[in-house]
Design a protein around this motif. Structure first.
Motif, short mmCIF file in Angstrom:
data_model
loop_
_atom_site.label_atom_id
_atom_site.label_comp_id
_atom_site.label_asym_id
_atom_site.label_seq_id
_atom_site.Cartn_x
_atom_site.Cartn_y
_atom_site.Cartn_z
N ASN A 97 10.35 5.78 5.76
CA ASN A 97 9.21 5.16 5.08
C ASN A 97 8.97 5.87 3.76
O ASN A 97 8.73 7.09 3.74
CB ASN A 97 7.98 5.25 5.98
CG ASN A 97 6.77 4.55 5.36
OD1 ASN A 97 6.19 5.04 4.41
ND2 ASN A 97 6.42 3.40 5.91
N GLY A 99 6.56 5.84 1.69
CA GLY A 99 5.23 6.43 1.56
C GLY A 99 5.16 7.80 2.21
O GLY A 99 4.60 8.75 1.65
N LYS A 100 5.73 7.94 3.40
CA LYS A 100 5.74 9.21 4.11
C LYS A 100 6.63 10.22 3.39
O LYS A 100 6.32 11.43 3.37
CB LYS A 100 6.24 9.01 5.54
CG LYS A 100 5.27 8.22 6.42
CD LYS A 100 5.81 8.07 7.83
CE LYS A 100 4.82 7.28 8.70
NZ LYS A 100 5.32 7.10 10.08
N PHE A 259 -0.56 7.56 -5.95
CA PHE A 259 0.36 7.39 -4.82
C PHE A 259 0.94 5.98 -4.79
O PHE A 259 2.16 5.80 -4.63
CB PHE A 259 -0.36 7.69 -3.51
CG PHE A 259 0.44 7.36 -2.27
CD1 PHE A 259 1.42 8.23 -1.82
CD2 PHE A 259 0.22 6.18 -1.58
CE1 PHE A 259 2.16 7.93 -0.69
CE2 PHE A 259 0.96 5.87 -0.46
CZ PHE A 259 1.93 6.75 -0.01
N PHE A 260 0.10 4.99 -4.98
CA PHE A 260 0.58 3.61 -4.92
C PHE A 260 1.38 3.22 -6.16
O PHE A 260 2.24 2.33 -6.09
CB PHE A 260 -0.59 2.64 -4.69
CG PHE A 260 -1.02 2.56 -3.26
CD1 PHE A 260 -0.23 1.89 -2.33
CD2 PHE A 260 -2.18 3.18 -2.83
CE1 PHE A 260 -0.61 1.82 -1.00
CE2 PHE A 260 -2.56 3.12 -1.50
CZ PHE A 260 -1.77 2.43 -0.57
N LYS A 263 4.79 4.57 -5.18
CA LYS A 263 5.32 3.72 -4.11
C LYS A 263 5.79 2.37 -4.68
O LYS A 263 6.86 1.87 -4.32
CB LYS A 263 4.27 3.50 -3.04
CG LYS A 263 4.78 2.87 -1.76
CD LYS A 263 3.69 2.89 -0.69
CE LYS A 263 4.21 2.36 0.63
NZ LYS A 263 4.54 0.91 0.57
N GLU A 267 9.72 1.08 -4.80
CA GLU A 267 10.09 -0.08 -3.99
C GLU A 267 10.53 -1.27 -4.85
O GLU A 267 11.37 -2.06 -4.42
CB GLU A 267 8.93 -0.51 -3.12
CG GLU A 267 8.60 0.49 -2.01
CD GLU A 267 7.39 0.09 -1.19
OE1 GLU A 267 7.22 0.65 -0.10
OE2 GLU A 267 6.61 -0.78 -1.65
#
Length: 273
Positions: A97, A99-100, A259-260, A263, A267
């Protein structure tokens, strides 16, 4: 999965950070001894001692600056190596993942920055302790006992502990926020085909400027009028609580946005070619 990623990240970074922290502590002990000797005029006229003392003191001060920089730079290097270099092809094809994976690096990077700060404080205490070891006659034990008695008999322990907790959370989120801001800039820069590092640097400057402008605007529109209004209705302690909570909320929201951004670009826009 997150715990495994954190363990792997700690294992990869501790080989560098732990020896450096130990070296800083050792140099602080040496400086404490040299300061104590100098205070008592032991070997004070020795040219070799003076040179050695000056070099040791300079190494200690440079070491403090270097270890702080190293803790931050190491987190950036780990992020670049695992996600943006050739190794990134493997990282982004594994069933992990994203995000992790980002969180693991932010958590470990923040951990090392905090531990580095603690190590610096301990090293300074060691300098004082070992300097005092050679100069017991100048230590006023009554002064320290009186201060210790005042601390033990304080009536506002609860407020002090809450303030320390607030401060710790602010420092924690502040470190994570700075790391994520760099990560987001690098994620944006590496979405381009050429000049990725240069554009990452430009992106960081742009993010920093936009964040500063946003902070000023929010302060002018909301923070200042709200503070003026509430200061007339709330006690100073309640106002302090409100200020800390507001700062924590701001740092948390900003960190989530960063963070987003990382991400999203990983992605949708990542370009490792």
């Amino acid at each position: 999965m997150l715990s495994k990623l954190i363990k792997y990240e700690i294992k990869a970074t501790k080989r560098i950070m732990i020896p450096v922290i130990i070296a800083l502590i050792c140099v602080s002990v040496l400086n404490g001894v040299l300061v104590g000797i100098s205070t008592n005029n032991i070997l004070h006229d020795s040219i070799i001692y003076n040179i050695f003392s000056a070099v040791s003191g300079s190494v200690y001060m440079l070491g403090i600056m270097a270890i702080l920089i190293l803790a931050a730079v190491l987190s950036i290097i780990r992020f670049y190596k695992a996600d943006l270099s050739n190794e990134g092809y493997l990282t982004h094809t594994l069933p992990i993942n994203i995000g992790k994976e980002i969180l693991s690096k932010v958590i470990v990077g923040t951990l090392w920055v905090i531990l580095t700060g603690i190590a610096i404080i301990i090293s300074m205490l060691f300098v004082y302790m070992f300097a005092s070891f050679f100069n017991f006659s100048s230590v006023d034990l009554n002064y320290y006992m009186d201060n210790l008695h005042r601390i033990v008999t304080m009536n506002n322990w609860g407020d002090l502990l809450i303030a320390m907790l607030y401060l710790f959370i602010v420092i924690l989120l502040g470190c994570a926020n700075k790391i994520l801001s760099v990560y987001s800039a690098m994620a944006i820069g590496f979405s381009f085909n050429k000049n990725k590092i240069l554009l990452s640097f430009v992106s960081y400057i742009a993010i920093s400027v936009l964040t500063t402008i946003l902070t000023i605007i929010l302060g002018v529109i909301f923070a200042s009028p709200l503070y003026n209004f509430l200061s007339n209705t709330l006690s100073p302690i309640a106002m302090a609580h409100l200020v800390f909570v507001g700062l924590i909320a701001f740092l948390l929201i900003l960190s989530i946005i960063y963070f987003f951004i990382v991400k999203f670009f990983f992605e949708r826009k990542l370009n490792l070619e």
